[in-house]
Write a protein that holds these residues in place. Structure first.
Motif, PDB file in Angstrom:
ATOM      1  N   ARG A  27       0.850  -1.186   0.000  1.00 28.13           N
ATOM      2  CA  ARG A  27       0.000   0.000   0.000  1.00 28.13           C
ATOM      3  C   ARG A  27       0.888   1.238   0.000  1.00 28.13           C
ATOM      4  NH1 ARG A  27      -4.280  -0.049   4.520  1.00 28.13           N
ATOM      5  NH2 ARG A  27      -4.823   1.843   3.411  1.00 28.13           N
ATOM      6  N   PHE A  28       0.505   2.202  -0.800  1.00 28.84           N
ATOM      7  CA  PHE A  28       1.222   3.473  -0.856  1.00 28.84           C
ATOM      8  C   PHE A  28       0.954   4.254   0.425  1.00 28.84           C
ATOM      9  CE2 PHE A  28       0.778   8.030  -1.704  1.00 28.84           C
ATOM     10  CZ  PHE A  28       2.091   8.322  -2.030  1.00 28.84           C
ATOM     11  N   ASP A  29       2.009   4.845   0.980  1.00 28.71           N
ATOM     12  CA  ASP A  29       1.877   5.655   2.187  1.00 28.71           C
ATOM     13  C   ASP A  29       2.568   6.997   1.940  1.00 28.71           C
ATOM     14  OD1 ASP A  29       2.454   6.830   4.812  1.00 28.71           O
ATOM     15  OD2 ASP A  29       1.793   4.897   5.623  1.00 28.71           O
ATOM     16  N   PRO A  30       1.791   8.101   1.874  1.00 32.94           N
ATOM     17  CA  PRO A  30       2.381   9.401   1.560  1.00 32.94           C
ATOM     18  C   PRO A  30       3.394   9.887   2.605  1.00 32.94           C
ATOM     19  CG  PRO A  30       0.058   9.652   2.140  1.00 32.94           C
ATOM     20  CD  PRO A  30       0.340   8.182   2.062  1.00 32.94           C
ATOM     21  N   LYS A  31       3.188   9.536   3.866  1.00 32.38           N
ATOM     22  CA  LYS A  31       4.134   9.967   4.899  1.00 32.38           C
ATOM     23  C   LYS A  31       5.486   9.264   4.706  1.00 32.38           C
ATOM     24  CE  LYS A  31       4.098  11.137   9.755  1.00 32.38           C
ATOM     25  NZ  LYS A  31       3.318  11.108  10.979  1.00 32.38           N
ATOM     26  N   ILE A  32       5.428   7.991   4.357  1.00 37.43           N
ATOM     27  CA  ILE A  32       6.665   7.248   4.114  1.00 37.43           C
ATOM     28  C   ILE A  32       7.331   7.758   2.835  1.00 37.43           C
ATOM     29  CG2 ILE A  32       7.666   4.961   3.765  1.00 37.43           C
ATOM     30  CD1 ILE A  32       5.194   3.830   5.251  1.00 37.43           C
ATOM     31  N   ARG A  33       6.516   8.116   1.822  1.00 36.42           N
ATOM     32  CA  ARG A  33       7.092   8.665   0.591  1.00 36.42           C
ATOM     33  C   ARG A  33       7.884   9.939   0.891  1.00 36.42           C
ATOM     34  NH1 ARG A  33       3.201  11.068  -3.695  1.00 36.42           N
ATOM     35  NH2 ARG A  33       2.899  12.429  -1.918  1.00 36.42           N
ATOM     36  N   GLN A  34       7.351  10.781   1.758  1.00 35.96           N
ATOM     37  CA  GLN A  34       8.059  12.015   2.078  1.00 35.96           C
ATOM     38  C   GLN A  34       9.411  11.716   2.726  1.00 35.96           C
ATOM     39  OE1 GLN A  34       7.208  14.877   0.846  1.00 35.96           O
ATOM     40  NE2 GLN A  34       9.051  15.774   1.706  1.00 35.96           N
ATOM     41  N   LEU A  35       9.446  10.726   3.609  1.00 38.82           N
ATOM     42  CA  LEU A  35      10.715  10.328   4.218  1.00 38.82           C
ATOM     43  C   LEU A  35      11.663   9.759   3.169  1.00 38.82           C
ATOM     44  CD1 LEU A  35       9.409   8.636   7.498  1.00 38.82           C
ATOM     45  CD2 LEU A  35      10.408  10.918   7.245  1.00 38.82           C
TER      46      LEU A  35
END
Length: 152
Positions: A27-35
């Motif tokens: 699953r895509f996670d925008p918070k993890i993408r930012q990191l």
């Protein structure tokens, strides 16, 4: 410069590899993408490193961002494009294990331009903790005292 189009492509490549191995998609996670974007930007030049002198390790960064996790992993690659980066990661046992680890359920991928080298890809994978119970105030001290008293 961030590359959202390349991030989406890389995410699709990861999930396609998982599908071919009979695994559930991440699953895509925008918070993890930012990191992941921050991690990719830190590695634009010089040798790739999983540890940043300013922000620490992946686990330090996840904790500091308030992202609960049971387990986490990170892949870094620098290549001419995301397809080449994906191939490099899949050709490496440790990186391929991260991509194909069944325990991982979420991911964020950051891609940034690397001067003279194409792109840097940072992939962060994790399994979020669910149903977390906050530790009541004073509980840690109570447990520490209990253990100390049992030792004699």
């Amino acid at each position: 410069m961030e590359r959202p189009d390349a991030e989406k492509t890389c995410f699709c490549l990861v999930n396609e590899a998982r599908k071919e191995c009979g695994l559930k998609p991440l699953r895509f996670d925008p918070k993890i993408r930012q990191l992941a974007r921050i991690r990719a930007a830190e590695n634009r030049s010089g040798p790739l490193s999983h540890h940043c002198p300013v922000h620490g390790s992946l686990w330090d960064r996840l904790r500091d961002a308030g992202v609960p996790f049971a387990c986490a992993g990170e892949n870094l690659a620098r290549a001419g494009n995301v397809w080449a980066a994906h191939c490099r990661l899949m050709d490496s046992d440790g990186h391929r294990r991260n991509i194909l680890r069944a325990r991982f359920t979420r991911a964020g991928i950051g891609v940034v331009d690397a001067p003279g080298a194409g792109v840097v890809v940072a992939q962060i994978f994790l399994n979020r903790l669910h149903n977390q119970c906050p530790v009541p105030r004073g509980a840690r001290a109570w447990v520490k005292n209990l253990v100390r008293n049992q030792k004699g």
